[in-house]
Scaffold this motif. Sequence first.
Motif, short mmCIF file in Angstrom:
data_model
loop_
_atom_site.label_atom_id
_atom_site.label_comp_id
_atom_site.label_asym_id
_atom_site.label_seq_id
_atom_site.Cartn_x
_atom_site.Cartn_y
_atom_site.Cartn_z
N ALA A 96 47.00 48.00 32.48
CA ALA A 96 48.40 48.23 32.11
C ALA A 96 48.75 49.71 32.21
CB ALA A 96 48.65 47.72 30.69
N ILE A 97 47.80 50.57 31.82
CA ILE A 97 48.05 52.01 31.91
C ILE A 97 48.22 52.44 33.36
CG2 ILE A 97 47.00 54.29 31.55
CD1 ILE A 97 45.64 53.07 29.05
N MET A 154 33.64 47.12 41.67
CA MET A 154 34.99 47.01 41.11
C MET A 154 35.81 45.92 41.81
SD MET A 154 36.39 50.86 40.42
CE MET A 154 38.00 50.17 39.95
N THR A 155 35.32 45.47 42.97
CA THR A 155 36.03 44.46 43.74
C THR A 155 36.13 43.16 42.97
OG1 THR A 155 35.20 45.43 45.79
CG2 THR A 155 36.05 43.19 45.91
N ILE A 173 40.16 45.66 36.99
CA ILE A 173 40.50 46.75 36.08
C ILE A 173 40.74 46.14 34.71
CG2 ILE A 173 42.04 48.70 35.64
CD1 ILE A 173 42.88 48.60 38.57
N PRO A 174 39.86 46.37 33.76
CA PRO A 174 40.00 45.75 32.44
C PRO A 174 41.19 46.32 31.68
CG PRO A 174 38.21 47.34 32.41
CD PRO A 174 38.65 47.24 33.84
N ILE A 180 52.08 47.74 45.09
CA ILE A 180 52.72 47.70 43.79
C ILE A 180 51.81 46.87 42.88
CG2 ILE A 180 55.06 47.98 44.68
CD1 ILE A 180 55.48 45.01 44.52
N PRO A 181 52.06 46.82 41.57
CA PRO A 181 51.14 46.10 40.69
C PRO A 181 50.81 44.68 41.16
CG PRO A 181 52.65 47.38 39.37
CD PRO A 181 53.09 47.56 40.80
N GLU A 182 51.80 43.95 41.68
CA GLU A 182 51.56 42.57 42.10
C GLU A 182 50.50 42.47 43.19
OE1 GLU A 182 56.08 42.60 41.29
OE2 GLU A 182 54.43 44.02 41.44
#
Length: 340
Positions: free
Chosen positions: A94-95, A204-205, A88-89, A78-80
Amino acid sequence: MIKINMFSRADSVKGQGVGSAYLELIKLLRTRAQDKLDVSINHLRRADISHYHTVNFPYYLSTFLPFLGKKIGYVHFIPETLEGSLKIPQPFRAIFYHYLISFYKRMDHLVVVNPTFIPKLTAYGIKPENVTYIPNFVSRQEFYEVPTEEKKVLRQKYDYDSRFTVLGVGQIQERKGVFDFIELAKRLPNVQFIWAGGFSFGRMTDGYTELKKIVDNPPANLRFPGIVDRDRLVDYYNLSDVFLLPSYNELFPMSILESFSTGTPVMVRDLDLYPAIIEGKYIGAKDVNEMERQLRELEQSPEQLTHLQTVAREAAAYYSEERLVTIWEEFYQKQANEDK
């Protein structure tokens, strides 16, 4: 026979637990439930159930096809739990988080690997009665314990000596607590540390630049063998004295179950989720100072290590293939019947 479509790209990136959990489930169903479940992978065919393991956009579009049957979503994150994993900028973060929850809401039912995530999903507007807890598991044929003498042979094979050895497994990223693992190696120079895993998502890590410098030039008592294939990863568990997972956020790490299955003692950072799934089967530590103290004690306490080996074996029996195949069969049967 229940027709199930599996949709997943979880095995497209090596060295991540989502892929391991997915492969374990597919193997389990195809070897132990083939007389009850007809499983296909990434095929748009008419089915009773379509089970989504990853949230790729083409899969999202497929949820609008009525002939795919009841839609089941597997909640691996999940997002958390993504915080501290990937850089992720904004506004893309958020998207993506909005998309992730939207994907879950497209499902008729969700499966979580830890019950503590049910209220978190409820907070996102998902009804708790539409969420079922089914734990992860690992194959005892792939992750097994070897005799003590063979453990010595494995150390020689991989060029490790007889020192007390601590193993970490997972992607090299900030969320996994790798910086604390490195700090422990510096504080305990007489202990051998190994982190099996790599940068599965490259630059990306989260924390990539700083972590890459240390991986390329680690302390003398710390090794990074990179992403280790599962058929060799079992050796790393068996040659180690303790498995340590200092993660700041998890759902239900496959590495803990792999450690249990090899009879390797487990130490983790104290997180709210662990008492719900493995209470009494591990040592918890709130921070790096406590981890250091606990490791020093374990190094001097064969009795405590023996006890932790015993409870690891008990946990492995509880999260066995035999028990979980029955749970999955009953779950799919219930979902298929409800849809009809």
